[in-house]
Design a protein around this motif. Sequence first.
Motif, short mmCIF file in Angstrom:
data_model
loop_
_atom_site.label_atom_id
_atom_site.label_comp_id
_atom_site.label_asym_id
_atom_site.label_seq_id
_atom_site.Cartn_x
_atom_site.Cartn_y
_atom_site.Cartn_z
N THR A 2 -1.02 -14.81 -8.74
CA THR A 2 0.43 -14.90 -8.57
C THR A 2 0.94 -13.69 -7.81
O THR A 2 0.23 -12.70 -7.63
N GLU A 3 2.20 -13.76 -7.42
CA GLU A 3 2.83 -12.63 -6.72
C GLU A 3 2.83 -11.37 -7.59
O GLU A 3 2.79 -10.28 -7.09
N ASP A 4 2.89 -11.54 -8.92
CA ASP A 4 2.92 -10.40 -9.83
C ASP A 4 1.56 -9.73 -9.99
O ASP A 4 1.46 -8.66 -10.57
N ASN A 5 0.51 -10.39 -9.52
CA ASN A 5 -0.84 -9.86 -9.69
C ASN A 5 -1.68 -10.11 -8.43
O ASN A 5 -2.69 -10.79 -8.48
N PRO A 6 -1.29 -9.52 -7.30
CA PRO A 6 -2.01 -9.78 -6.04
C PRO A 6 -3.38 -9.10 -6.04
O PRO A 6 -3.61 -8.13 -6.76
N LYS A 7 -4.29 -9.61 -5.21
CA LYS A 7 -5.60 -8.98 -5.04
C LYS A 7 -5.54 -7.83 -4.04
O LYS A 7 -6.41 -6.97 -4.03
N SER A 8 -4.55 -7.84 -3.16
CA SER A 8 -4.38 -6.73 -2.22
C SER A 8 -2.91 -6.64 -1.83
O SER A 8 -2.16 -7.59 -2.00
N VAL A 9 -2.56 -5.48 -1.34
CA VAL A 9 -1.20 -5.24 -0.83
C VAL A 9 -1.32 -4.49 0.48
O VAL A 9 -2.33 -3.81 0.72
N PRO A 10 -0.33 -4.57 1.34
CA PRO A 10 -0.39 -3.81 2.60
C PRO A 10 -0.44 -2.31 2.34
O PRO A 10 0.16 -1.81 1.39
N ALA A 11 -1.16 -1.60 3.19
CA ALA A 11 -1.25 -0.14 3.08
C ALA A 11 0.14 0.49 3.07
O ALA A 11 0.38 1.47 2.37
N ALA A 12 1.06 -0.08 3.83
CA ALA A 12 2.42 0.46 3.88
C ALA A 12 3.07 0.49 2.49
O ALA A 12 3.84 1.40 2.18
N ALA A 13 2.75 -0.49 1.65
CA ALA A 13 3.31 -0.52 0.29
C ALA A 13 2.77 0.63 -0.54
O ALA A 13 3.50 1.25 -1.33
N VAL A 14 1.50 0.94 -0.37
CA VAL A 14 0.90 2.06 -1.10
C VAL A 14 1.49 3.37 -0.60
O VAL A 14 1.81 4.27 -1.39
N LEU A 15 1.64 3.49 0.71
CA LEU A 15 2.24 4.71 1.28
C LEU A 15 3.67 4.90 0.78
O LEU A 15 4.06 6.02 0.44
N GLU A 16 4.42 3.85 0.69
CA GLU A 16 5.79 3.95 0.19
C GLU A 16 5.80 4.35 -1.29
O GLU A 16 6.57 5.22 -1.70
#
Length: 133
Positions: A2-16
């Motif tokens: 689900t959206e609440d438990n993704p397997k990956s996120v964009p690097a930009a999200a981690v940087l933010e």
Amino acid sequence: MTEDNPKSVPAAAVLEASKEMLQLQLFAIFTTPTNGLGPVFAVIEEHLKFQVQLEKDGILYAAGPMWTDDGENWEGEGLVVIRATSLEEAAEIAESDPMHKSGARSFRVRPWLINEGSTTITLHNSSQTYTLK
């Protein structure tokens, strides 16, 4: 998934999410023997000279052997962490290592963002020595 438990996120999200942290972009080179330890030992001196030059040039952040999971043996694996401007540049540096040029080891490069941790250096003026932790 689900959206609440993704397997990956964009690097930009981690940087933010970590924008107040160090965000030091380095590159980890995982290096593995291709055909036993004989070929590794055949070029170990050239490899170590290469590593020392990377250190002198300000490219090498850290490097060393990786022990087996029990910490008792070495099967030829290593980890090299370098400063580079891109994944492509990091791969070029790894390719120029005598270990990889000779075919004694293969490698994989991954970007690594350092956010947390610390290094302590104690300078002992009287003995002109230091302790690194």
